[in-house]
Scaffold this motif. Structure first.
Motif, PDB file in Angstrom:
ATOM      1  N   GLY A   8     -46.685  61.383 -21.179  1.00 33.77           N
ATOM      2  CA  GLY A   8     -46.652  60.123 -20.452  1.00 33.77           C
ATOM      3  C   GLY A   8     -48.012  59.482 -20.274  1.00 33.77           C
ATOM      4  N   HIS A   9     -49.023  60.010 -20.937  1.00 33.93           N
ATOM      5  CA  HIS A   9     -50.369  59.452 -20.795  1.00 33.93           C
ATOM      6  C   HIS A   9     -50.673  58.608 -22.038  1.00 33.93           C
ATOM      7  CE1 HIS A   9     -54.518  59.900 -18.948  1.00 33.93           C
ATOM      8  NE2 HIS A   9     -54.762  59.263 -20.075  1.00 33.93           N
ATOM      9  N   MET A  10     -50.716  57.281 -21.870  1.00 35.51           N
ATOM     10  CA  MET A  10     -50.875  56.380 -23.015  1.00 35.51           C
ATOM     11  C   MET A  10     -52.319  56.359 -23.508  1.00 35.51           C
ATOM     12  SD  MET A  10     -50.476  52.274 -23.180  1.00 35.51           S
ATOM     13  CE  MET A  10     -48.838  52.154 -22.496  1.00 35.51           C
TER      14      MET A  10
ATOM     15  N   THR B  16     -50.813  49.347 -25.688  1.00 28.91           N
ATOM     16  CA  THR B  16     -50.880  48.281 -24.689  1.00 28.91           C
ATOM     17  C   THR B  16     -51.844  48.661 -23.569  1.00 28.91           C
ATOM     18  OG1 THR B  16     -48.972  49.199 -23.530  1.00 28.91           O
ATOM     19  CG2 THR B  16     -48.535  47.481 -25.156  1.00 28.91           C
ATOM     20  N   ASN B  17     -52.569  49.762 -23.769  1.00 27.57           N
ATOM     21  CA  ASN B  17     -53.563  50.177 -22.777  1.00 27.57           C
ATOM     22  C   ASN B  17     -54.657  49.115 -22.668  1.00 27.57           C
ATOM     23  OD1 ASN B  17     -55.618  51.623 -21.279  1.00 27.57           O
ATOM     24  ND2 ASN B  17     -54.558  53.498 -21.862  1.00 27.57           N
ATOM     25  N   LYS B  18     -54.992  48.745 -21.414  1.00 25.29           N
ATOM     26  CA  LYS B  18     -56.050  47.749 -21.193  1.00 25.29           C
ATOM     27  C   LYS B  18     -57.411  48.282 -21.631  1.00 25.29           C
ATOM     28  CE  LYS B  18     -53.658  44.541 -18.859  1.00 25.29           C
ATOM     29  NZ  LYS B  18     -52.340  45.172 -19.124  1.00 25.29           N
ATOM     30  N   VAL B  19     -57.537  49.595 -21.625  1.00 27.81           N
ATOM     31  CA  VAL B  19     -58.758  50.221 -22.129  1.00 27.81           C
ATOM     32  C   VAL B  19     -58.445  50.656 -23.555  1.00 27.81           C
ATOM     33  CG1 VAL B  19     -60.391  52.117 -21.824  1.00 27.81           C
ATOM     34  CG2 VAL B  19     -59.377  51.005 -19.813  1.00 27.81           C
TER      35      VAL B  19
ATOM     36  N   THR C  53     -68.754  51.541 -20.089  1.00 29.42           N
ATOM     37  CA  THR C  53     -69.390  52.564 -20.920  1.00 29.42           C
ATOM     38  C   THR C  53     -69.773  53.765 -20.054  1.00 29.42           C
ATOM     39  OG1 THR C  53     -71.333  51.138 -20.728  1.00 29.42           O
ATOM     40  CG2 THR C  53     -70.345  51.341 -22.912  1.00 29.42           C
TER      41      THR C  53
ATOM     42  N   ASN D 130     -60.189  65.018 -24.120  1.00 32.90           N
ATOM     43  CA  ASN D 130     -60.779  63.718 -24.417  1.00 32.90           C
ATOM     44  C   ASN D 130     -60.288  63.110 -25.719  1.00 32.90           C
ATOM     45  OD1 ASN D 130     -62.202  62.648 -22.397  1.00 32.90           O
ATOM     46  ND2 ASN D 130     -64.120  63.665 -22.888  1.00 32.90           N
TER      47      ASN D 130
ATOM     48  N   GLY E 189     -55.963  52.198 -17.576  1.00 31.88           N
ATOM     49  CA  GLY E 189     -55.644  51.170 -18.561  1.00 31.88           C
ATOM     50  C   GLY E 189     -54.170  50.946 -18.793  1.00 31.88           C
ATOM     51  N   TYR E 190     -53.333  51.947 -18.503  1.00 27.22           N
ATOM     52  CA  TYR E 190     -51.899  51.764 -18.776  1.00 27.22           C
ATOM     53  C   TYR E 190     -51.071  51.568 -17.509  1.00 27.22           C
ATOM     54  CZ  TYR E 190     -51.261  56.912 -18.227  1.00 27.22           C
ATOM     55  OH  TYR E 190     -51.235  58.203 -17.779  1.00 27.22           O
TER      56      TYR E 190
ATOM     57  N   ILE F  18     -63.369  60.523 -26.935  1.00 27.44           N
ATOM     58  CA  ILE F  18     -63.628  59.214 -26.325  1.00 27.44           C
ATOM     59  C   ILE F  18     -65.062  59.167 -25.814  1.00 27.44           C
ATOM     60  CG2 ILE F  18     -63.068  57.777 -24.297  1.00 27.44           C
ATOM     61  CD1 ILE F  18     -60.203  58.598 -24.506  1.00 27.44           C
ATOM     62  N   GLY F  19     -65.691  57.995 -25.944  1.00 27.34           N
ATOM     63  CA  GLY F  19     -66.964  57.782 -25.245  1.00 27.34           C
ATOM     64  C   GLY F  19     -68.197  58.289 -25.963  1.00 27.34           C
TER      65      GLY F  19
ATOM     66  N   MET G 191     -51.355  62.984 -25.995  1.00 29.50           N
ATOM     67  CA  MET G 191     -52.788  62.896 -25.685  1.00 29.50           C
ATOM     68  C   MET G 191     -53.158  64.261 -25.158  1.00 29.50           C
ATOM     69  SD  MET G 191     -54.926  60.016 -23.599  1.00 29.50           S
ATOM     70  CE  MET G 191     -56.495  60.597 -22.883  1.00 29.50           C
TER      71      MET G 191
ATOM     72  N   TRP H  81     -63.881  61.950 -17.554  1.00 29.52           N
ATOM     73  CA  TRP H  81     -63.695  60.553 -17.161  1.00 29.52           C
ATOM     74  C   TRP H  81     -62.794  59.798 -18.129  1.00 29.52           C
ATOM     75  CZ3 TRP H  81     -65.181  57.312 -20.923  1.00 29.52           C
ATOM     76  CH2 TRP H  81     -66.098  57.799 -21.847  1.00 29.52           C
TER      77      TRP H  81
ATOM     78  N   THR I 111     -55.763  55.273 -25.809  1.00 28.73           N
ATOM     79  CA  THR I 111     -56.572  54.072 -26.013  1.00 28.73           C
ATOM     80  C   THR I 111     -56.580  53.621 -27.463  1.00 28.73           C
ATOM     81  OG1 THR I 111     -58.427  55.584 -26.275  1.00 28.73           O
ATOM     82  CG2 THR I 111     -58.176  54.532 -24.126  1.00 28.73           C
TER      83      THR I 111
ATOM     84  N   CYS J 194     -64.243  53.318 -25.597  1.00 31.27           N
ATOM     85  CA  CYS J 194     -65.188  53.307 -24.464  1.00 31.27           C
ATOM     86  C   CYS J 194     -66.614  53.452 -24.973  1.00 31.27           C
ATOM     87  CB  CYS J 194     -64.874  54.413 -23.457  1.00 31.27           C
ATOM     88  SG  CYS J 194     -63.234  54.289 -22.743  1.00 31.27           S
ATOM     89  N   THR J 195     -66.906  52.773 -26.046  1.00 31.91           N
ATOM     90  CA  THR J 195     -68.229  52.893 -26.669  1.00 31.91           C
ATOM     91  C   THR J 195     -68.984  51.567 -26.650  1.00 31.91           C
ATOM     92  OG1 THR J 195     -67.009  52.628 -28.736  1.00 31.91           O
ATOM     93  CG2 THR J 195     -67.751  54.845 -28.200  1.00 31.91           C
ATOM     94  N   GLY J 196     -68.449  50.570 -25.935  1.00 32.50           N
ATOM     95  CA  GLY J 196     -69.168  49.317 -25.714  1.00 32.50           C
ATOM     96  C   GLY J 196     -69.470  48.534 -26.990  1.00 32.50           C
TER      97      GLY J 196
END
Lengths: 402, 402
Positions: free
Chosen positions: B225-227, B49-52, A350, B187, A325-326, B117-118, B183, A317, B229, B82-84
């Motif tokens: 091409g995968h930005m 600039t990733n929103k996440v 989360t 993960n 996000g991008y 991540i996470g 990336m 995920w 977090t 992504c850990t809140g």
């Protein structure tokens, strides 16, 4: 005659032929496809937005929408792209040859090409191919299938769909053919599709219907994110159903059925994407605009990390969420929700606890994987169909040498 | 001490440490990296600039530019993304622990994280790791190298660069460390870099210099091409050189040298891209704006068809030219010119005759491939560095399972 051949219902008003003229090496593979309209037909087109576009794209774009198209001639094996002035001349000559054979004006013949880029068309072969095709057109399924085979390049098989629309007691047939497996092949480029109907559409109606249908079907498929120089989607409406012009509401109903047929065809392309082991269905919901939803779906579809995760049956995920996000779309990441094959993986920014083995099993156990993203920013949504990314894709495209 | 260790010239005013605290499985791999500033340093940052985005990105972004930064603490092995809310708390605690050890305020400590991540950070390990690092900081190359190793994840080795800038008789040292292989990892997400100098820069100067340098170096590299977090680039200026504030012209000169160091580091990332067999240098010239040139270079860099062509040593100009066409930049395709490793392949919208074997040999014979595009629309240009796409990339990212 296989099952799909028997099921295809062909709109009246058209004749078809597909022949081999030597553009493809295999003599059993048709490389010339001809569709002749019995009477002047309404035609609409949607084309690649690539700044580098092929001669036939330039030819067709300036001739659609139209209410007097008499034929579509397609060759496969050569894209007639990046071929300069000679390519433009050859394209015009293809239309002229067809026009001569069917007794029409060259300006009323549309042209499509697909195959290798940067090589001039072998016009002798094309000429004899068109002559052969023109002499053997038919109205039944076998002729339609031959025409559908004549537009293929590296596709694993023909790509067809048909529907019957019953609207206010009238019956309209819709049938289409398309080709494409992404821009997967060595120097090959193209998604081509022709949709036929016997409904009486005006040129304006046809163009409007086709634009909207394309936006939700053929413009929502991704194999590798590499836009071709030849993409063309044509709609021909013969009006042979014979009834009165359609009302706006009837056009809407026809459009809905046409969308079903086009979605069925469009999905066949990423499903047949080079090396693909999964067809990925990406639904993005809860966006402020459909454009936002589509942007996000396309970023997810194009991420090699998302693609390879699906290839490997990995419920990764993090790769999906970070691709969202991008996409350049404003949203609140703390509300983002993700389901994979209906299993909740991520909620309110989360990760949630889930059984990775179950999710992985659901990916591995099915050719289709469903990625469901919800953003809670509005009511707009979009769906995109994509291929996964496999070792075979890389091998195919790296091992080839021009 | 290997060659690069001997050559690194470290700016005065900083102390370094890298230790293993158990975030990485291999006890020989540092996973905590600490840089301490002897006195409050000027600091600037450029972020994803990733929103996440990860907790440390939020922490640093709100604290730069600054003129009172005392330390940068980095952990590798866990991205704290992504850990809140717990992730935000853990990030603040990392800063607080460092602050306590070095006698500073937590607000003056910057934080970076990279890895999975996470997953919440194991704070017990982090606490003991920071304590160990704080107790053994050094100013020499071995300490610098340990800190540089402490930010790596799946990189094949440390990524460093240094330069000496001589400006108006004064000598400034610049040294940097970075990590990232795209990336690429399961993960994992992140490009991280810290650039250090002993020049006396104001916060405003530092931010301006860093933004411009980033645009031409770290923002010009592409693996997949995968930005991510977590992308973070920091500049710390100690001012320990001891001289007067820099004039605008002196800042420009320093920026030019810093750009060299950053380009040297940035190139190391796609060169070390997962599975990469080629580093692709894409030069786009003759554009109306630099933004146009960069857009085109990035489309070429991200096309899996271009990447696989280079992987296979195939001078497939059609893939390159068609990628230029869909970059969304207006240009006249009939003027487009393409060279590959200095050999002309395409000119004035048509292919030129070239010896395919020679071009193929030049691709296969060198780790670096040079793609040169000219558009004749203006004087602006851009350069982008990219990895090719190989079977090993797909295997690595598909075979892994979370």
């Amino acid at each position: 005659m296989d099952e799909s051949t028997q099921q295809i219902k062909i709109p009246a008003g058209f004749r078809f032929a597909g022949v081999h003229c030597g553009l493809k090496r295999n003599p059993n593979k048709e490389d010339i496809s001809l569709i002749v309209c019995d009477a002047p037909a309404t035609a609409a087109g949607v084309y690649t937005t690539n700044k580098v576009f092929a001669a036939p794209v330039r030819w067709d774009r300036s001739r659609t929408p139209s209410n007097k198209i008499r034929a579509v001639i397609t060759n496969s094996g050569n894209a007639n792209a990046c071929t300069g002035e000679q390519g433009e001349k050859n394209c015009a000559e293809m239309a002229a040859i067809v026009a001569e054979h069917i007794g029409a004006a060259a300006d009323d013949v549309l042209v499509m090409s697909t195959g290798i880029i940067g090589v001039q068309l072998p016009m002798e072969k094309i000429r004899s191919g068109i002559a052969a095709a023109a002499s053997q057109t038919g109205t039944e399924a076998p002729a339609f299938i031959a025409a559908a085979r004549g537009i293929l390049t590296t596709d694993n098989g023909k790509k067809l769909a048909s529907r019957t629309a019953t609207i206010d007691g009238r019956t309209f047939q819709i049938a289409g053919m398309c080709k494409g497996a992404g821009m997967i092949a060595p120097n090959m480029a193209t998604m081509l599709s022709i949709v036929l109907t016997d409904a009486p559409l005006t040129a304006e109606q046809a163009q409007s219907v086709l634009g909207q249908v394309a936006d939700e079907t053929f413009n929502c498929i991704r194999v590798d994110g590499h836009m071709s120089t030849n993409d063309t989607l044509l709609l021909l409406a013969s009006g042979a159903e014979g009834g009165a012009p359609l009302t706006d509401s009837q056009v809407d109903q026809l459009q809905a059925v046409m969308k079903e047929a086009c979605e069925e065809m469009a999905k066949l392309i990423p499903a047949d994407g080079e090396g693909a082991t999964h067809l990925i269905k990406i639904d993005v919901e809860g966006c402020a605009t459909r454009e936002d939803a589509k942007k996000i779906a396309i970023e997810v579809a194009d991420s090699p990390l998302v693609k390879t995760a699906i290839t490997g049956g990995d419920p990764n995920w993090g790769r999906i969420v970070s691709a969202v996000g991008y996409a350049g779309v404003p949203f609140n990441p703390l509300k983002l929700e993700l389901r994979l094959n209906d299993i909740l993986l991520y909620q309110e920014g989360t990760p949630v606890t889930f059984d990775a083995k179950t999710v992985s099993g659901s990916i591995k156990g099915s050719f289709e994987t469903h990625v469901q993203l919800t953003l809670f920013e509005g009511d707009a949504k979009a769906r995109v169909w994509a291929s996964d990314l496999t070792v075979d894709y890389v091998k195919f495209n790296a091992d080839y040498s021009t």
